[in-house]
Scaffold this active site. Structure first.
Site, PDB file in Angstrom:
ATOM      1  N   CYS A 138       0.791  -1.113  -0.051  1.00  0.00           N
ATOM      2  CA  CYS A 138       0.030  -0.119   0.007  1.00  0.00           C
ATOM      3  C   CYS A 138       0.836   1.183  -0.212  1.00  0.00           C
ATOM      4  CB  CYS A 138      -0.900  -0.062   1.104  1.00  0.00           C
ATOM      5  SG  CYS A 138      -2.086  -1.037   1.351  1.00  0.00           S
TER       6      CYS A 138
ATOM      7  N   ARG B  40       4.188  -0.406  -4.526  1.00  0.00           N
ATOM      8  CA  ARG B  40       3.907  -1.013  -3.229  1.00  0.00           C
ATOM      9  C   ARG B  40       2.808  -1.657  -3.285  1.00  0.00           C
ATOM     10  NH1 ARG B  40       7.066   1.719   0.393  1.00  0.00           N
ATOM     11  NH2 ARG B  40       5.700   0.997   2.126  1.00  0.00           N
TER      12      ARG B  40
ATOM     13  N   TRP C  85      -2.927  -2.811  -1.653  1.00  0.00           N
ATOM     14  CA  TRP C  85      -2.650  -4.175  -1.777  1.00  0.00           C
ATOM     15  C   TRP C  85      -3.630  -4.958  -0.828  1.00  0.00           C
ATOM     16  CZ3 TRP C  85      -0.687  -8.281   1.193  1.00  0.00           C
ATOM     17  CH2 TRP C  85      -0.173  -9.382   0.305  1.00  0.00           C
TER      18      TRP C  85
ATOM     19  N   ASN D  75      -2.089   2.291   5.677  1.00  0.00           N
ATOM     20  CA  ASN D  75      -1.248   1.308   5.322  1.00  0.00           C
ATOM     21  C   ASN D  75      -0.984   0.257   6.510  1.00  0.00           C
ATOM     22  OD1 ASN D  75       0.782  -0.373   4.311  1.00  0.00           O
ATOM     23  ND2 ASN D  75       2.283   1.025   4.104  1.00  0.00           N
ATOM     24  N   GLY D  76      -1.307  -0.749   6.622  1.00  0.00           N
ATOM     25  CA  GLY D  76      -0.944  -1.707   7.628  1.00  0.00           C
ATOM     26  C   GLY D  76      -2.284  -2.581   7.994  1.00  0.00           C
TER      27      GLY D  76
ATOM     28  N   GLU E 216      17.317 -18.143  -6.423  1.00  0.00           N
ATOM     29  CA  GLU E 216      17.262 -16.931  -6.500  1.00  0.00           C
ATOM     30  C   GLU E 216      16.680 -16.715  -8.092  1.00  0.00           C
ATOM     31  OE1 GLU E 216      16.318 -14.243  -5.326  1.00  0.00           O
ATOM     32  OE2 GLU E 216      16.592 -12.655  -6.882  1.00  0.00           O
TER      33      GLU E 216
ATOM     34  N   LYS F 102      12.936 -15.680  -9.359  1.00  0.00           N
ATOM     35  CA  LYS F 102      12.688 -14.322 -10.518  1.00  0.00           C
ATOM     36  C   LYS F 102      11.594 -15.084 -11.353  1.00  0.00           C
ATOM     37  CE  LYS F 102      13.830 -11.736  -9.068  1.00  0.00           C
ATOM     38  NZ  LYS F 102      14.221 -11.721  -7.813  1.00  0.00           N
TER      39      LYS F 102
ATOM     40  N   GLU G 211       8.257 -15.356  -9.858  1.00  0.00           N
ATOM     41  CA  GLU G 211       7.647 -14.121  -9.676  1.00  0.00           C
ATOM     42  C   GLU G 211       6.903 -13.462 -11.008  1.00  0.00           C
ATOM     43  OE1 GLU G 211      10.037 -11.903  -6.043  1.00  0.00           O
ATOM     44  OE2 GLU G 211      11.233 -12.169  -8.032  1.00  0.00           O
TER      45      GLU G 211
ATOM     46  N   HIS H  17      17.583 -37.059  -4.638  1.00  0.00           N
ATOM     47  CA  HIS H  17      16.916 -37.623  -3.345  1.00  0.00           C
ATOM     48  C   HIS H  17      15.491 -37.236  -3.579  1.00  0.00           C
ATOM     49  CE1 HIS H  17      20.722 -38.510  -1.386  1.00  0.00           C
ATOM     50  NE2 HIS H  17      21.154 -37.528  -1.554  1.00  0.00           N
TER      51      HIS H  17
ATOM     52  N   LYS I  75       6.359  -4.947  -3.732  1.00  0.00           N
ATOM     53  CA  LYS I  75       7.758  -4.737  -3.484  1.00  0.00           C
ATOM     54  C   LYS I  75       8.221  -4.593  -2.112  1.00  0.00           C
ATOM     55  CE  LYS I  75      11.810  -3.104  -5.274  1.00  0.00           C
ATOM     56  NZ  LYS I  75      12.284  -4.384  -5.548  1.00  0.00           N
TER      57      LYS I  75
HETATM   58  C1  G6P Z   1       9.100  -8.846  -1.443  1.00  0.00           C
HETATM   59  C2  G6P Z   1       9.476  -8.264  -2.716  1.00  0.00           C
HETATM   60  C3  G6P Z   1      10.892  -9.379  -2.918  1.00  0.00           C
HETATM   61  C4  G6P Z   1      11.901  -9.155  -1.768  1.00  0.00           C
HETATM   62  C5  G6P Z   1      11.358  -9.347  -0.394  1.00  0.00           C
HETATM   63  C6  G6P Z   1      12.171  -8.636   0.549  1.00  0.00           C
HETATM   64  O1  G6P Z   1       8.782 -10.181  -1.350  1.00  0.00           O
HETATM   65  O2  G6P Z   1       8.657  -8.619  -3.659  1.00  0.00           O
HETATM   66  O3  G6P Z   1      11.506  -8.847  -3.901  1.00  0.00           O
HETATM   67  O4  G6P Z   1      13.087  -9.612  -2.108  1.00  0.00           O
HETATM   68  O5  G6P Z   1      10.269  -8.803  -0.315  1.00  0.00           O
HETATM   69  O6  G6P Z   1      12.373  -7.183   0.444  1.00  0.00           O
HETATM   70  P1  G6P Z   1      13.621  -6.485   1.219  1.00  0.00           P
HETATM   71  O7  G6P Z   1      13.078  -5.062   0.930  1.00  0.00           O
HETATM   72  O8  G6P Z   1      13.387  -6.516   2.602  1.00  0.00           O
HETATM   73  O9  G6P Z   1      14.670  -6.766   0.519  1.00  0.00           O
END
Ligand code: G6P
Length: 607
Positions: free
Chosen positions: A2, A27, A73, A99-100, A480, A484, A487, A503, A602
């Site tokens: 948010c 956000r 969000w 927001n929260g 990672e 990616k 996501e 395994h 994000k």
């Molecule tokens: C969210 C984002 C990710 C990020 C994670 C941690 O899930 O979508 O891309 O890696 O938060 O975020 P930070 O700001 O703590 O690195």
């Protein structure tokens, strides 16, 4: 999670709010709205969808001189026009963005329902508007203060009252809120992005603080109305860094920025004369650094993967036991804090709730906690005992890319520093410094493969499942890479140690499930080649990210992408580039919303 923006001044508020929301959209982006104060009262426009959808129903001619805006969000209540913010009270005189999460909203709602309040949405936020209405007796700041004393949970709120034209009241507990100080105008937002084109003078609010702003001033106080004087800080990010420039997406821009962002993260921090690293913000003496007996890195998402790489490096190079932990798990595990353990919390945004709360729990237990953050002045950066800014510049795409390599840069320099205090020789230290200094140009070379990777992504975009396999220091890079891809392309992808597939995961292999192997020319190369053959024997398709000139790997794999040779520990910086590009081009081919993938946000400021 948010985005909030508020404005009071003499410019047309509707324009400023919409532009602020556009910059906060990463956000959260399932619905959005604005409330603008006009001569005839509030004008509220909100709807589900993105900011562009909201924009399409806001009159072209800018209007109003103050207002609040929100991009959502969803947490409480589905994604509907009614549940979009701002929310109002019964009289329609109070308007709020939030927001929260309010944990005790049901109890408060029941009480207010009994008193005759009528609710229009399913949100926890609307309850705050009615609560303020219930408590209001002519002073809006006082009513907000009393209201927040009743609510439990996390909030960053901004409130308007129609009888107090030109005034906004904000309060924060657990969700960021920043004041922007302009010339006869004030801004308030969850993120500096929303105001950076108007002012760089900001004041970071802390939990438990309440702020009242008018165009020509502001007053900050605590929950007992004690006035608080706070420093005004200058933000050093440039306006341009918040724009896409010539790139189609922020994500692509940020992938390509890595040669510069990694270089920036090293500036003034590598010392070839002494063959060591220098990190000014650690706030630790050499004695304290020497007494570290364990390093634990705490983070979420991509930052956690950077932590896994760094833990491997710290143990291998500095010979200090090290590990990485998921913040969300650590927090509820009642961890044992060893006396000479050093904790790093790693967070691009510096606002991730899981990481923030884990950090607070660690501090409560007496741990020494340092931060590795990108966003200057973020809550984690401010609350840690010291730390390092990664200086990668604003990261706007939801899927994190350049922050990962910048986090590695900071953690690698830290490793060099503590390794040189222990077993690492001057010569080995010099080598390490040179290898790091070469990284920006090597990343640049790896980026040259973008077109080849695009073709590969087009070819494999039909896959429904994907395995990403790596070993040693590149095992977290495989995790990672899988993160990616899922996501932003929504293809199911899992990362494993290549050794682990026998395994269990090998049961998934068939002609339709490709495996992407990371094959550097290191100690484990032969082992990985065996794993590739195991997959091939089961008719699985193999893509290998391998080193230039490795003809053996090229023969076994169905497709390869080559990267330049580097020393073993530097491979994560190089291996990650094709994986980021692969995810990007796959998502592009599938027509996904690359920068704002579904269901994600994000900055995840709720647990
Ligand atoms: C969210 C984002 C990710 C990020 C994670 C941690 O899930 O979508 O891309 O890696 O938060 O975020 P930070 O700001 O703590 O690195």
């Amino acid at each position: 999670m948010c985005g909030i923006v508020g404005y009071c001044g003499s410019k047309p508020a509707s324009d400023i709010l919409l532009e602020g929301l556009r910059r906060l959209e990463y956000r959260g982006y399932d619905s959005a709205g604005i409330c603008v104060g006009t001569e005839s009262g509030f004008r509220i426009i909100k709807r589900k969808g993105k900011i562009k959808d909201l924009k399409s129903i806001v009159p072209d001619k800018p209007f109003g001189v103050n207002g609040i805006g929100h991009t959502r969000w969803a947490t409480h209540g589905g994604v509907t026009d009614e549940n979009a913010h701002p929310h109002t009270d019964c009289s329609g005189k109070i308007s709020i963005v939030h927001n929260g999460i309010i944990e005790n909203y049901m109890q408060i709602k029941e009480r207010l329902l009994a008193k005759g309040h009528i609710f229009k949405s399913e949100t926890d936020t609307e309850v705050i508007a009615h609560l303020i209405e219930d408590l209001y007796a002519g002073d809006i700041t006082l009513a907000v203060r009393e209201a927040v004393n009743h609510i439990k949970g996390t909030y960053g709120i901004v409130v308007m009252h129609n009888d107090h034209k030109g005034t906004l009241v904000g309060a924060r507990n657990g969700s960021p809120l920043i004041l922007g100080v302009g010339e006869n105008e004030m801004f308030i937002a969850s993120d500096v992005n929303a105001m950076i084109s108007y002012t760089k003078q900001v004041v970071y609010l802390e939990d438990g603080e309440i702020i009242t702003i008018t165009p020509d001033g502001y007053r900050i106080s605590d929950l007992y109305d004690k006035k608080i004087n706070k420093a005004v800080n200058e933000v050093d990010w440039e306006f341009e860094s918040f724009e896409k420039g010539n790139f189609d997406h922020f994500m692509l821009k940020e992938i390509f920025e890595q040669k510069e962002s990694v270089a920036r993260g090293m500036l003034g921090r590598l010392n070839l004369d002494h063959a060591t690293g220098h990190l000014g913000g650690l706030n630790m003496t050499s004695r304290e650094l020497l007494s570290i007996e364990r390093v634990i890195i705490v983070a979420a998402g991509t930052s956690y993967h950077a932590g896994l790489v760094a833990a491997y490096l710290i143990e291998s190079v500095a010979r200090i036991p090290a590990g990485a932990e998921l913040a969300s798990e650590l927090r509820y595990r009642n961890p044992i804090i060893e006396k000479n353990a050093l904790y790093f919390v790693v967070s691009q945004s510096g606002e991730t709730a899981d990481t923030l709360y884990a950090m607070r729990e660690l501090k409560r237990k007496g741990a020494k906690v340092l931060g590795i953050c990108n966003v200057v002045g973020s809550t984690i950066a401010r609350e840690t005992d010291g730390g390092v800014y990664i200086h990668s510049g604003p990261e706007i795409a939801v899927a994190s890319t350049k922050a990962f390599t910048s986090q590695l840069t900071a953690l690698y320099i830290f490793t060099l520093l503590i390794a040189r205090m222990r077993n690492m020789s001057f010569e080995a230290g010099s080598d390490f410094v040179r290898q790091m200094q070469a990284l920006p140009s090597i990343i640049d070379k790896a980026l040259l493969k973008a077109d080849e990777i695009k073709k590969l992504a087009d070819k494999y975009s039909v896959a429904k499942d994907f395995l990403f396999l790596g070993r040693g220091i590149n095992y977290p890079v495989a995790l990672e890479g899988a993160l990616k891809l899922k996501e932003i392309s929504y293809i199911h992808a899992e990362g494993f140690s290549a050794a682990e597939i026998k395994h269990g995961p090998i049961a998934l292999i068939n002609e339709e499930t490709p495996s992407l192997f990371l094959v550097p020319d290191d100690r484990l190369r032969e082992k990985i080649i065996s794993n590739m053959k195991e997959v091939k024997a089961r008719r699985g398709k193999v893509i290998a990210i391998t080193v230039e000139g490795d003809s053996e790997v090229a023969q076994i794999a169905d497709d390869i992408i080559t990267v330049p040779h580097v020393e073993e520990y530097m491979y994560p910086f190089v291996m990650i580039i094709p994986l980021q590009l692969f995810a990007y081009y796959t998502a592009l081919k599938l027509g996904r919303d690359v920068d704002q993938p579904r269901n994600l946000a994000k900055s995840v400021t709720v647990e």
